[in-house]
Design a protein around this motif. Structure first.
Motif, PDB file in Angstrom:
ATOM      1  N   SER A  70     -17.854 -24.331 -15.968  1.00  0.00           N
ATOM      2  CA  SER A  70     -17.356 -24.929 -14.725  1.00  0.00           C
ATOM      3  C   SER A  70     -16.358 -26.046 -15.014  1.00  0.00           C
ATOM      4  O   SER A  70     -15.407 -26.259 -14.247  1.00  0.00           O
ATOM      5  CB  SER A  70     -18.514 -25.454 -13.870  1.00  0.00           C
ATOM      6  N   THR A  71     -16.543 -26.762 -16.131  1.00  0.00           N
ATOM      7  CA  THR A  71     -15.562 -27.768 -16.529  1.00  0.00           C
ATOM      8  C   THR A  71     -14.237 -27.096 -16.866  1.00  0.00           C
ATOM      9  O   THR A  71     -13.158 -27.567 -16.472  1.00  0.00           O
ATOM     10  CB  THR A  71     -16.069 -28.559 -17.741  1.00  0.00           C
ATOM     11  N   GLN A  72     -14.308 -25.997 -17.596  1.00  0.00           N
ATOM     12  CA  GLN A  72     -13.085 -25.280 -17.945  1.00  0.00           C
ATOM     13  C   GLN A  72     -12.402 -24.706 -16.711  1.00  0.00           C
ATOM     14  O   GLN A  72     -11.168 -24.658 -16.645  1.00  0.00           O
ATOM     15  CB  GLN A  72     -13.417 -24.180 -18.956  1.00  0.00           C
ATOM     16  N   LEU A  73     -13.182 -24.290 -15.713  1.00  0.00           N
ATOM     17  CA  LEU A  73     -12.587 -23.807 -14.471  1.00  0.00           C
ATOM     18  C   LEU A  73     -11.875 -24.943 -13.751  1.00  0.00           C
ATOM     19  O   LEU A  73     -10.790 -24.746 -13.185  1.00  0.00           O
ATOM     20  CB  LEU A  73     -13.661 -23.196 -13.576  1.00  0.00           C
ATOM     21  N   ALA A  74     -12.468 -26.136 -13.754  1.00  0.00           N
ATOM     22  CA  ALA A  74     -11.811 -27.287 -13.137  1.00  0.00           C
ATOM     23  C   ALA A  74     -10.496 -27.596 -13.849  1.00  0.00           C
ATOM     24  O   ALA A  74      -9.474 -27.888 -13.206  1.00  0.00           O
ATOM     25  CB  ALA A  74     -12.740 -28.501 -13.172  1.00  0.00           C
ATOM     26  N   ILE A  75     -10.508 -27.538 -15.171  1.00  0.00           N
ATOM     27  CA  ILE A  75      -9.286 -27.788 -15.945  1.00  0.00           C
ATOM     28  C   ILE A  75      -8.262 -26.687 -15.677  1.00  0.00           C
ATOM     29  O   ILE A  75      -7.071 -26.958 -15.491  1.00  0.00           O
ATOM     30  CB  ILE A  75      -9.619 -27.877 -17.444  1.00  0.00           C
ATOM     31  N   PHE A  76      -8.730 -25.441 -15.637  1.00  0.00           N
ATOM     32  CA  PHE A  76      -7.819 -24.309 -15.424  1.00  0.00           C
ATOM     33  C   PHE A  76      -7.163 -24.371 -14.053  1.00  0.00           C
ATOM     34  O   PHE A  76      -5.949 -24.147 -13.920  1.00  0.00           O
ATOM     35  CB  PHE A  76      -8.583 -22.989 -15.579  1.00  0.00           C
ATOM     36  N   THR A  77      -7.919 -24.651 -13.009  1.00  0.00           N
ATOM     37  CA  THR A  77      -7.329 -24.685 -11.674  1.00  0.00           C
ATOM     38  C   THR A  77      -6.316 -25.828 -11.558  1.00  0.00           C
ATOM     39  O   THR A  77      -5.270 -25.667 -10.923  1.00  0.00           O
ATOM     40  CB  THR A  77      -8.419 -24.832 -10.593  1.00  0.00           C
ATOM     41  N   ALA A  78      -6.610 -26.957 -12.191  1.00  0.00           N
ATOM     42  CA  ALA A  78      -5.636 -28.057 -12.179  1.00  0.00           C
ATOM     43  C   ALA A  78      -4.398 -27.687 -12.999  1.00  0.00           C
ATOM     44  O   ALA A  78      -3.272 -28.038 -12.631  1.00  0.00           O
ATOM     45  CB  ALA A  78      -6.284 -29.329 -12.719  1.00  0.00           C
ATOM     46  N   TRP A  79      -4.606 -26.978 -14.108  1.00  0.00           N
ATOM     47  CA  TRP A  79      -3.469 -26.487 -14.909  1.00  0.00           C
ATOM     48  C   TRP A  79      -2.625 -25.525 -14.090  1.00  0.00           C
ATOM     49  O   TRP A  79      -1.396 -25.543 -14.174  1.00  0.00           O
ATOM     50  CB  TRP A  79      -3.990 -25.786 -16.158  1.00  0.00           C
ATOM     51  N   ARG A  80      -3.278 -24.703 -13.323  1.00  0.00           N
ATOM     52  CA  ARG A  80      -2.575 -23.718 -12.500  1.00  0.00           C
ATOM     53  C   ARG A  80      -1.641 -24.406 -11.502  1.00  0.00           C
ATOM     54  O   ARG A  80      -0.588 -23.870 -11.147  1.00  0.00           O
ATOM     55  CB  ARG A  80      -3.616 -22.854 -11.777  1.00  0.00           C
ATOM     56  N   LEU A  81      -1.997 -25.626 -11.074  1.00  0.00           N
ATOM     57  CA  LEU A  81      -1.186 -26.328 -10.087  1.00  0.00           C
ATOM     58  C   LEU A  81      -0.065 -27.157 -10.700  1.00  0.00           C
ATOM     59  O   LEU A  81       1.022 -27.234 -10.140  1.00  0.00           O
ATOM     60  CB  LEU A  81      -2.076 -27.249  -9.237  1.00  0.00           C
ATOM     61  N   ARG A  82      -0.348 -27.821 -11.834  1.00  0.00           N
ATOM     62  CA  ARG A  82       0.665 -28.719 -12.404  1.00  0.00           C
ATOM     63  C   ARG A  82       0.766 -28.642 -13.918  1.00  0.00           C
ATOM     64  O   ARG A  82       1.182 -29.596 -14.562  1.00  0.00           O
ATOM     65  CB  ARG A  82       0.361 -30.169 -11.993  1.00  0.00           C
ATOM     66  N   GLY A  83       0.371 -27.529 -14.508  1.00  0.00           N
ATOM     67  CA  GLY A  83       0.543 -27.374 -15.937  1.00  0.00           C
ATOM     68  C   GLY A  83      -0.304 -28.344 -16.741  1.00  0.00           C
ATOM     69  O   GLY A  83      -1.376 -28.773 -16.308  1.00  0.00           O
ATOM     70  N   VAL A  84       0.206 -28.752 -17.913  1.00  0.00           N
ATOM     71  CA  VAL A  84      -0.555 -29.614 -18.824  1.00  0.00           C
ATOM     72  C   VAL A  84      -0.912 -30.951 -18.175  1.00  0.00           C
ATOM     73  O   VAL A  84      -2.072 -31.387 -18.257  1.00  0.00           O
ATOM     74  CB  VAL A  84       0.212 -29.821 -20.141  1.00  0.00           C
ATOM     75  N   PRO A  85       0.013 -31.665 -17.530  1.00  0.00           N
ATOM     76  CA  PRO A  85      -0.385 -32.937 -16.897  1.00  0.00           C
ATOM     77  C   PRO A  85      -1.491 -32.748 -15.865  1.00  0.00           C
ATOM     78  O   PRO A  85      -2.434 -33.553 -15.784  1.00  0.00           O
ATOM     79  CB  PRO A  85       0.915 -33.433 -16.245  1.00  0.00           C
ATOM     80  N   GLY A  86      -1.389 -31.682 -15.079  1.00  0.00           N
ATOM     81  CA  GLY A  86      -2.428 -31.428 -14.080  1.00  0.00           C
ATOM     82  C   GLY A  86      -3.769 -31.163 -14.714  1.00  0.00           C
ATOM     83  O   GLY A  86      -4.805 -31.650 -14.244  1.00  0.00           O
ATOM     84  N   ALA A  87      -3.774 -30.376 -15.799  1.00  0.00           N
ATOM     85  CA  ALA A  87      -5.032 -30.076 -16.487  1.00  0.00           C
ATOM     86  C   ALA A  87      -5.672 -31.339 -17.037  1.00  0.00           C
ATOM     87  O   ALA A  87      -6.895 -31.527 -16.933  1.00  0.00           O
ATOM     88  CB  ALA A  87      -4.775 -29.079 -17.620  1.00  0.00           C
ATOM     89  N   LEU A  88      -4.867 -32.211 -17.615  1.00  0.00           N
ATOM     90  CA  LEU A  88      -5.412 -33.436 -18.217  1.00  0.00           C
ATOM     91  C   LEU A  88      -5.981 -34.375 -17.162  1.00  0.00           C
ATOM     92  O   LEU A  88      -7.112 -34.866 -17.294  1.00  0.00           O
ATOM     93  CB  LEU A  88      -4.326 -34.142 -19.029  1.00  0.00           C
TER      94      LEU A  88
END
Length: 393
Positions: A70-88
């Motif tokens: 679920s943590t990786q899904l949270a990171i992935f969905t944020a990455w999907r929206l804004r790439g690396v900065p969003g994921a971080l």
């Protein structure tokens, strides 16, 4: 339509991601099912940032990775929206609220001379942890059983892998990672006839690392334990419990069995990922710096897996060797989680705690009620036990 959705997604600001993912990090009590539901409601239903199909693909892909899904899904969905900065920033916003809370609770519950009611609450909540482990394993059974298929031989192998994982957890503790690897490799060999094992072995590279605990000490030892937590928690945080208990209690003596039970309970009642239990272990080993180090090391693999592999998730899901590996490793993981209930129950020190464990088992397994409620109720019973003079230390 897909192009328009991607273009709109790229306009989502980092501030919006921080607020939205931070809110989920603050309110995500109940573990992965709650986190997934909140992320789906935000990204798919309310904002339309991600299509339902892509979100489900993200769930499937992150469940194939080691680490807290679920943590990786949270990171992935944020990455999907804004790439690396969003994921971080999204990943950090999701993790940090629960981390701050669990470190504060660790300071309270692991104090040298905690108030009597605190000791009672810890003893009561810790008594319920073994039942929580069984409930967590049971929740994974239907999907794994369905994945095995209808063939009689496949279901016999499923039962064999489950039993192997359970027995290994009880008898060999930290070495059970080899059993998980063996189960996955065996199923991959059966289903792919040995022709696709190379990709599967690349996907499971962290497992052999857990087979041997290096002779480290201090912060290096803590970092090693935290790395195993972050890299090996297939199927949910509970699969790493036997390894973490062996290292924290028996190898490095950072905490007692009862304190470890408290750590697992705190990981369940706080929002955010269950893997944050490792922060309590880190606090016991080296105070707040140890907690922060343990959390940073444990979550680093999740960020790396998504940042380096998100573009390849489709290939990962389509790889027959990887799919076959997890078809075999899945039941072994479920067996390991189930088996972890044995050392957790044996760690109880007082007779009244077994009564609390029995009540928790009825609440979770018979009444099918929630984990957080069971742990809070068990903690309240522990407080009552302390007030009437029963032993809680």
């Amino acid at each position: 339509m897909e192009g328009e959705q991607r273009s709109a997604a790229q306009r989502v600001g980092l501030g919006t991601i921080v607020r939205a993912w931070g809110w989920i990090g603050c309110t995500g009590f109940g573990g992965p099912p709650t986190h997934i539901a909140l992320l789906r409601r935000l990204c798919v239903e309310r904002r339309g940032w991600i299509s339902a199909a892509e979100f489900e693909d993200g769930i499937a892909a992150t469940n194939l990775l080691p680490g807290p899904a679920s943590t990786q899904l949270a990171i992935f969905t944020a990455w999907r929206l804004r790439g690396v900065p969003g994921a971080l920033v999204g990943g950090a916003a999701f993790i940090l609220p629960g981390l701050a809370l669990i470190i504060g609770l660790a300071a309270l519950f692991l104090a040298g001379s905690p108030p009597l009611w605190v000791a009672g609450a810890a003893a009561g909540a810790g008594a319920a942890v073994a039942a929580v482990a069984v409930q967590a394993a049971r929740a994974l059974v239907p999907a794994s059983w369905k994945r095995a298929g209808d063939a009689r031989a496949a279901r016999v192998r499923w039962i064999g892998y489950f039993l192997a994982g359970a027995v290994a957890t009880v008898l060999v503790g930290p070495w059970m990672a080899l059993v998980l690897l063996g189960a996955g490799a065996a199923e991959a060999a059966v289903r792919t006839r040995g022709t696709r094992l190379r990709a599967q072995q690349r996907a499971t590279w962290p497992l052999p690392l857990a087979a041997a605990v290096p002779a480290l000490g201090g912060l290096l030892a803590l970092a090693w334990v935290a790395f195993k937590v972050g890299a090996l928690s297939y199927g949910g945080g509970f699969v790493i419990i036997p390894m973490m208990q062996s290292d924290a209690v028996h190898t490095y003596h950072w905490m007692t069995d009862s304190q470890f039970l408290n750590a697992v309970a705190l990981g369940q009642i706080t929002p955010g990922p269950v893997v944050q239990t490792v922060a309590v272990v880190g606090y016991a080993a080296a105070g707040v710096p140890g907690a922060l180090l343990a959390a940073a090391v444990a979550f680093a693999p999740s960020f790396l897996f998504v940042l380096l592999g998100a573009h390849r998730f489709d290939r990962l899901r389509a790889d027959a060797g990887v799919q076959a590996f997890f078809t075999g490793a899945g039941p072994a993981v479920i067996g390991a989680i189930t088996g972890s209930a044995v050392p957790l129950a044996l760690a109880l020190q007082h007779a009244w705690q077994y009564g609390v464990l029995a009540l928790a088992a009825l609440w979770l397994l018979a009444a099918r009620k929630g984990v957080v409620g069971s742990l809070l109720g068990a903690g309240a019973l522990g407080v009552a036990a302390s007030l009437i003079g029963w032993p809680v230390g």
